[in-house]
Each structure stands twice: as C-alpha cells, then as structure tokens.
Design a protein around this motif. Structure first.
Motif, PDB file in Angstrom:
ATOM      1  N   THR A 211      -8.364  -0.162   0.193  1.00  0.00           N
ATOM      2  CA  THR A 211      -7.843  -0.867  -0.987  1.00  0.00           C
ATOM      3  C   THR A 211      -7.376   0.193  -1.979  1.00  0.00           C
ATOM      4  O   THR A 211      -7.806   0.211  -3.134  1.00  0.00           O
ATOM      5  N   ALA A 212      -6.495   1.059  -1.501  1.00  0.00           N
ATOM      6  CA  ALA A 212      -6.122   2.256  -2.258  1.00  0.00           C
ATOM      7  C   ALA A 212      -4.906   2.058  -3.152  1.00  0.00           C
ATOM      8  O   ALA A 212      -4.333   3.043  -3.632  1.00  0.00           O
ATOM      9  N   GLY A 213      -4.496   0.820  -3.388  1.00  0.00           N
ATOM     10  CA  GLY A 213      -3.415   0.553  -4.333  1.00  0.00           C
ATOM     11  C   GLY A 213      -2.151   1.320  -3.986  1.00  0.00           C
ATOM     12  O   GLY A 213      -1.640   1.240  -2.858  1.00  0.00           O
ATOM     13  N   PRO A 214      -1.603   2.085  -4.925  1.00  0.00           N
ATOM     14  CA  PRO A 214      -0.359   2.813  -4.670  1.00  0.00           C
ATOM     15  C   PRO A 214      -0.461   3.870  -3.572  1.00  0.00           C
ATOM     16  O   PRO A 214       0.561   4.347  -3.089  1.00  0.00           O
ATOM     17  N   TRP A 215      -1.686   4.229  -3.172  1.00  0.00           N
ATOM     18  CA  TRP A 215      -1.887   5.212  -2.109  1.00  0.00           C
ATOM     19  C   TRP A 215      -2.162   4.553  -0.755  1.00  0.00           C
ATOM     20  O   TRP A 215      -2.385   5.240   0.231  1.00  0.00           O
ATOM     21  N   LEU A 216      -2.121   3.230  -0.689  1.00  0.00           N
ATOM     22  CA  LEU A 216      -2.403   2.540   0.567  1.00  0.00           C
ATOM     23  C   LEU A 216      -1.437   2.968   1.667  1.00  0.00           C
ATOM     24  O   LEU A 216      -1.832   3.200   2.814  1.00  0.00           O
ATOM     25  N   GLY A 217      -0.145   3.087   1.318  1.00  0.00           N
ATOM     26  CA  GLY A 217       0.848   3.461   2.321  1.00  0.00           C
ATOM     27  C   GLY A 217       0.657   4.862   2.871  1.00  0.00           C
ATOM     28  O   GLY A 217       1.113   5.164   3.977  1.00  0.00           O
ATOM     29  N   ARG A 218      -0.001   5.731   2.134  1.00  0.00           N
ATOM     30  CA  ARG A 218      -0.272   7.085   2.630  1.00  0.00           C
ATOM     31  C   ARG A 218      -1.407   7.077   3.645  1.00  0.00           C
ATOM     32  O   ARG A 218      -1.390   7.856   4.605  1.00  0.00           O
ATOM     33  N   LEU A 219      -2.389   6.226   3.437  1.00  0.00           N
ATOM     34  CA  LEU A 219      -3.528   6.174   4.345  1.00  0.00           C
ATOM     35  C   LEU A 219      -3.289   5.259   5.536  1.00  0.00           C
ATOM     36  O   LEU A 219      -3.902   5.438   6.592  1.00  0.00           O
ATOM     37  N   VAL A 220      -2.423   4.265   5.357  1.00  0.00           N
ATOM     38  CA  VAL A 220      -2.051   3.350   6.451  1.00  0.00           C
ATOM     39  C   VAL A 220      -0.528   3.350   6.512  1.00  0.00           C
ATOM     40  O   VAL A 220       0.134   2.446   5.981  1.00  0.00           O
ATOM     41  N   PRO A 221       0.073   4.352   7.155  1.00  0.00           N
ATOM     42  CA  PRO A 221       1.518   4.588   7.011  1.00  0.00           C
ATOM     43  C   PRO A 221       2.425   3.516   7.599  1.00  0.00           C
ATOM     44  O   PRO A 221       3.601   3.457   7.259  1.00  0.00           O
ATOM     45  N   ASP A 222       1.914   2.665   8.478  1.00  0.00           N
ATOM     46  CA  ASP A 222       2.786   1.663   9.095  1.00  0.00           C
ATOM     47  C   ASP A 222       3.130   0.510   8.150  1.00  0.00           C
ATOM     48  O   ASP A 222       3.996  -0.318   8.478  1.00  0.00           O
TER      49      ASP A 222
END
Length: 390
Positions: A211-222
C-alpha cells in the motif's frame, strides 16, 4: 521504532508485512492486527508524513460516489469503520458537516452524484440556485441551470489523525511497526515473501500487502500507474466573514462552465484559513517521479485556481496564504487497484487512489484483510481488479 533499531532476530517472522502506512496501509494494519494475525507495518518516513498522498489536514467524505456507483457500499462501510476507530481510540476523526456537489444538472459532478444516490437510495437534497445561495452564500457566479446535490451524511475526515489512530489501534492489537525504513523490493520465495530494505535487512512473511501510494508502481512494476503532482492551497480572507466558516461553506465540489472543478471547505473552528483547490481533470497537473519531486509551489501552480476563485468564491484573496505539493498515483481509468495481481497468493495490492481514495480508507483496510484471509469482500469490487488492464 525505526528500522535501524530493529534487531535482526525481530525481523524474521510475520504472517503479513504491510508496506506503506498511509491511510490505506494504516487501516489494513489495524484490520489485520485486530483479527489476531502477526503483522508488521513498514513505513519509509514517519507516521502521517507529508511525502505521500495522505496529508493535508482534511479530506472530503461522501457516499454519493460520482466516480463509480459501485463505490457507494465501500463508502458506507468506511463510515461505519471510521466510527468504530473513533470508539476504539477515543479520537475524533470524522466531522459531519454535510457535503455539496454543485454544477450543471447534466455535468459530471451532479449527474454522477445523482446516479449514485438513486442507485443506492442515498439521503440527498437537491437545491436550485436561490436555495443554494441562501444555504451557502460564498458561492457566486453560478451559471444558469447549475444546481447542488447536498448529502447530509458527508463531511470531513482528518487524515493525519486517522493514520495515527489506526496505527495506534493496530499496535494495541499486537502489530509491530517500523518507521524510517525504505523498502527496495518485494521478493517471492518458496515459503512466502522477502521484503528487502535499503539498510540491507530482510523482513520475511507469509504474504505482503503493498500500500505504498505513489511508490506502488516501483514495487509492483506491472501495474499501469502514473504519479500526479497536485498543489494544495489554503486562503486567508483579508476580512473575517461568516460566509467562509465551515457551517456556511461545507465541503464541496463544484463543476464550472468549461469543465474545471474547484473543491474545498470553509474555515475549521479556531482557524482562519479556507482550504480550496482545483481538480486535475487531466489538464492542469504534472506527471512526476516521486523520487525527484520538486516540493516548491510557485505562482503558476495556483494561477488557474485563483482566476476561478475571483468570481466563483469572491473575497478569499488572489493568492494562497499557504501551499504544499502533494502526489498521488492514478490509473488509466481513474479507479483503484485492489486485489491479487495475476492471482498471486503471496501478494495483495491496494493503491491507485486517483485523488478520490481517502474517503474509502477504513473500508479498503477491511477489504484488504478479507483478501489476505481468502474471504470474499462484502460487496463486489471487480472494477478495481489489478488485472483488468491486461
């Protein structure tokens, strides 16, 4: 407790690791802990920080969810859970002020609110222009045919208080919390997940909730997410005016001719500032990298808003008295991503708030806890499936 202070032995085992303790992550941590699971929450910064999407002192709450009628049951449940969190922590978190949705009857704001209200039997009131001016005289320059949908159950949520309360309740139920700990990767192993930190430590758990907000796409790149920079502004009228108090200017969204939407609310008790802002609509805000974000707020950031306020809410002044630059993650269709990407049994994601997610925070926390435990959520949320873009 900071990540640096955590002993290696203490980082070895958990049922669930929650990565990111903004409003959604904090609520998930609370819900998981109160179910008796061994859960660890990991936050890159301090609790209730200014870096992500869950700040700004106040947020609008409404159940007339114009963004998607399917969000109404989630909003209703969120209200119930906010009240539960208030009872558990003895903290005031939601101020019932009523909410106004204003604009042309066939516009996105009013029509969307009416459709949601009719589909779910919400208690609303529709005001014509004369009644709107009497109820909330700060609104001026209303175009012919513009009306207001008033939801008495709407109001303000208090984001920083909510995060601290949810994390406090989670700790009381047994959760461990690591602040000042940046997660660099979530690795899937034969037995669960390995959450890697910038300090070289590894947190092992059966499942990860990201639930990393703006960093979610970095941790779950798909996930197809973009990060939007949104200026947030407060205005102090030169002369105190009852029109600008919260009682006369409750939380609102107002669609203007031309499609721009302004939003905000009057002064909170004991305060002198109004919070007023501009919705993006894909036209005004920049896509940014959260790692290199410029937090300064130059006049260009509020120039369009200031021009609108001069005639739509006259008297608040041409320039904000305070401003911050916030960020949020947005999906291509403006709906959330909540679920297990590609059916991964070791991962649940919740993000893509698309600037309308805070009101659902406590409900999302419960949905996440259900997914972790293999339960069907209480209401259908297929439109938030992370795999819908494939």
């Amino acid at each position: 407790m900071s990540g640096a202070d955590l002993a290696a032995a203490d980082i070895a085992a958990a049922d669930i690791a929650v990565v990111g303790l903004g409003a959604w992550g904090a609520s998930a941590l609370w819900q998981l802990a109160r179910r008796g699971l061994r859960v660890v929450g990991v936050e890159r910064y301090g609790l209730a920080n200014l870096n992500g999407s869950s700040s700004g002192e106040s947020r609008m709450f409404r159940t007339a969810c114009l963004e998607h009628p399917g969000l109404v049951p989630l909003a209703r449940r969120s209200r119930e859970l906010w009240q539960r969190l208030e009872r558990e922590t003895g903290t005031r978190l939601l101020e019932p002020t009523g909410a106004m949705l204003i604009g042309p009857e066939d516009g996105r704001i009013v029509d969307g609110a009416l459709r949601a209200a009719r589909a779910h039997g919400l208690d609303i009131e529709v005001l014509g222009q004369d009644a709107l001016r009497r109820r909330s005289p700060a609104h001026d320059g209303l175009a012919p045919g513009h009306i207001a949908v008033v939801e008495p159950a709407g109001g303000l949520t208090l984001p920083e208080r909510t995060i601290r309360a949810a994390v406090g309740a989670a700790r009381a139920a047994g959760a461990r919390v690591l602040t000042g700990t940046r997660v660099t990767a979530v690795e899937f192993t034969g037995s669960g997940v390995a959450v890697h930190t910038a300090a070289g430590r590894v947190l092992r758990a059966g499942q990860a909730v990201v639930t990393a907000g703006p960093w979610l796409g970095r941790l779950v790149p798909d996930l197809p997410l973009e990060v939007v920079r949104m200026p947030t502004t407060w205005f102090t009228p030169a002369v105190p005016d009852e029109r600008f108090t919260l009682g006369r200017l409750p939380v609102f969204m107002r669609e203007l001719d031309g499609g721009d939407v302004i939003w905000g609310h009057g002064t909170l008790p004991g305060r002198t500032e109004l919070k007023l802002g501009l919705e993006d609509g894909g036209r005004h805000f920049r896509i940014v990298d959260p790692e290199t974000l410029d937090r300064s707020v130059p006049p260009a950031d509020w120039a369009v808003l200031s021009r609108h306020l001069a005639w739509a809410v006259p008297g608040v002044g041409p320039a904000p008295s305070r401003a911050t630059a916030n960020i949020y993650a947005r999906t291509p269709d403006g709906q959330f991503v909540i679920g297990r990407p590609r059916g991964n049994p070791r991962l649940v994601v919740a993000g893509g708030c698309s600037s309308h997610g805070f009101k659902h925070a406590t409900g999302v926390g419960e949905v996440v806890a259900d997914l972790v435990q293999g339960k069907e959520p209480a209401f259908p949320l297929g439109f938030t499936d992370p795999d819908r873009f494939e």
